[in-house]
Design a protein around this motif. Sequence first.
Motif, short mmCIF file in Angstrom:
data_model
loop_
_atom_site.label_atom_id
_atom_site.label_comp_id
_atom_site.label_asym_id
_atom_site.label_seq_id
_atom_site.Cartn_x
_atom_site.Cartn_y
_atom_site.Cartn_z
N LEU A 23 27.48 -12.86 -36.07
CA LEU A 23 28.38 -12.40 -37.59
C LEU A 23 28.08 -14.25 -38.23
CD1 LEU A 23 31.96 -12.10 -38.58
CD2 LEU A 23 30.94 -11.68 -36.20
N ASN A 24 28.04 -14.08 -39.04
CA ASN A 24 27.35 -15.88 -40.07
C ASN A 24 29.05 -16.20 -39.95
OD1 ASN A 24 27.18 -17.56 -41.76
ND2 ASN A 24 25.46 -18.22 -40.85
N ALA A 49 23.17 -14.64 -37.56
CA ALA A 49 24.73 -15.02 -36.67
C ALA A 49 24.79 -16.42 -36.40
CB ALA A 49 24.49 -13.95 -36.39
N ASN A 50 25.68 -16.70 -36.32
CA ASN A 50 25.69 -18.30 -35.67
C ASN A 50 27.60 -18.06 -34.50
OD1 ASN A 50 28.00 -18.54 -37.47
ND2 ASN A 50 27.11 -20.07 -37.86
N ALA A 101 26.11 -14.37 -26.66
CA ALA A 101 26.20 -15.51 -27.10
C ALA A 101 25.16 -16.38 -27.46
CB ALA A 101 27.62 -16.09 -27.78
N ASP A 102 25.45 -17.31 -26.11
CA ASP A 102 24.75 -17.63 -25.75
C ASP A 102 22.40 -17.70 -26.05
OD1 ASP A 102 23.61 -20.39 -25.14
OD2 ASP A 102 23.90 -20.05 -22.84
N LEU A 103 22.61 -15.83 -25.47
CA LEU A 103 21.31 -15.52 -25.61
C LEU A 103 20.60 -15.29 -26.67
CD1 LEU A 103 21.77 -12.35 -23.02
CD2 LEU A 103 20.37 -14.64 -22.84
N HIS A 104 21.73 -15.16 -28.11
CA HIS A 104 21.31 -15.27 -29.39
C HIS A 104 21.48 -16.59 -29.89
CE1 HIS A 104 21.92 -10.80 -28.10
NE2 HIS A 104 20.67 -10.71 -28.43
N GLY A 105 21.31 -17.73 -29.34
CA GLY A 105 21.73 -19.41 -29.68
C GLY A 105 23.06 -19.71 -30.81
#
Length: 228
Positions: free
Chosen positions: A53-54, A81-82, A112-116
């Motif tokens: 989510l953002n 998403a962040n 989380a890391d893999l998705h930036g």
Amino acid sequence: MENEVWDELAFLDYTPAHFAHYEELLERHPEGHLCMTDAETGELVATGMCVPLNLANDAALPREGWDWIVDTASAQKGHFANIIGALSISVPEAHRHRGLARDLVKAMAVVADLHGCSGVIAPVRPSGKTNYPFIEMGEYVAWGDDRGRIFDPWLRSHVAAGGTLRGVCDRSMVVEKPIEFWEDWATVESLSRDGSIPLRGGLAPLRVDHRKGVGSYVEPNVWVWHAV
Ligand SMILES: CC(C)(COP(=O)(O)OP(=O)(O)OC[C@H]1O[C@@H](n2cnc3c(N)ncnc32)[C@H](O)[C@@H]1OP(=O)(O)O)[C@@H](O)C(=O)NCCC(=O)NCCS
């Protein structure tokens, strides 16, 4: 496995957010399903579920914890998403107290890391609080054990996995249903009087209101932040 582990707490499936969006989120975000298996036998031993989510940089984490993550992730559909929102970790009785849940929390930080994304936010359900439904969550969180550690084992695990406590979300999961709905979970035989009644597995009491004909369960959780 989720159904098996959460069976005792099935009333939580009836928050409006869960009822409306949880299945859809499971379908939409397979990247957020974490499954841990025994390397030798292939047996499934733990699962986790998280969604992207953002969250605006300066936004405060809201009182509505778990329900807010589900509503927000559902509405945003993964755009911009962040952050990763943790929704559940499930370890069956036979595999508990081995650190598997702690490893799953760390695995969510890897997702989380893999998705930036910059971290994981978790509306944590302190597992030992079921024994103290009438204590305010803020007071409970501050308790220490006789070794000076955080009293609650599940919060302790989150902190051991690198998390920091970010305050109570006092309306994390809200279920309001007709009084008859609650009979399976009430710890007293009769719900015939108004008042606050402990529930099996509840972190707070059920509030029974006969004039309205409803029982309201408002579950407080604790925000934990895991940076990556
Ligand atoms: C809450 C729940 C996920 C915890 O599962 P778990 O795997 O037993 O939890 P943990 O990973 O935190 O276990 C760590 C404990 O195991 C012990 N342990 C044993 N071997 C270990 C190892 N190799 N590494 C880490 N911990 C180990 C630790 O001593 C630790 O206990 P301590 O903090 O008292 O020292 C589980 O009870 C559950 O599924 N409950 C029902 C659903 C639920 O409430 N989910 C959480 C809400 S989202």
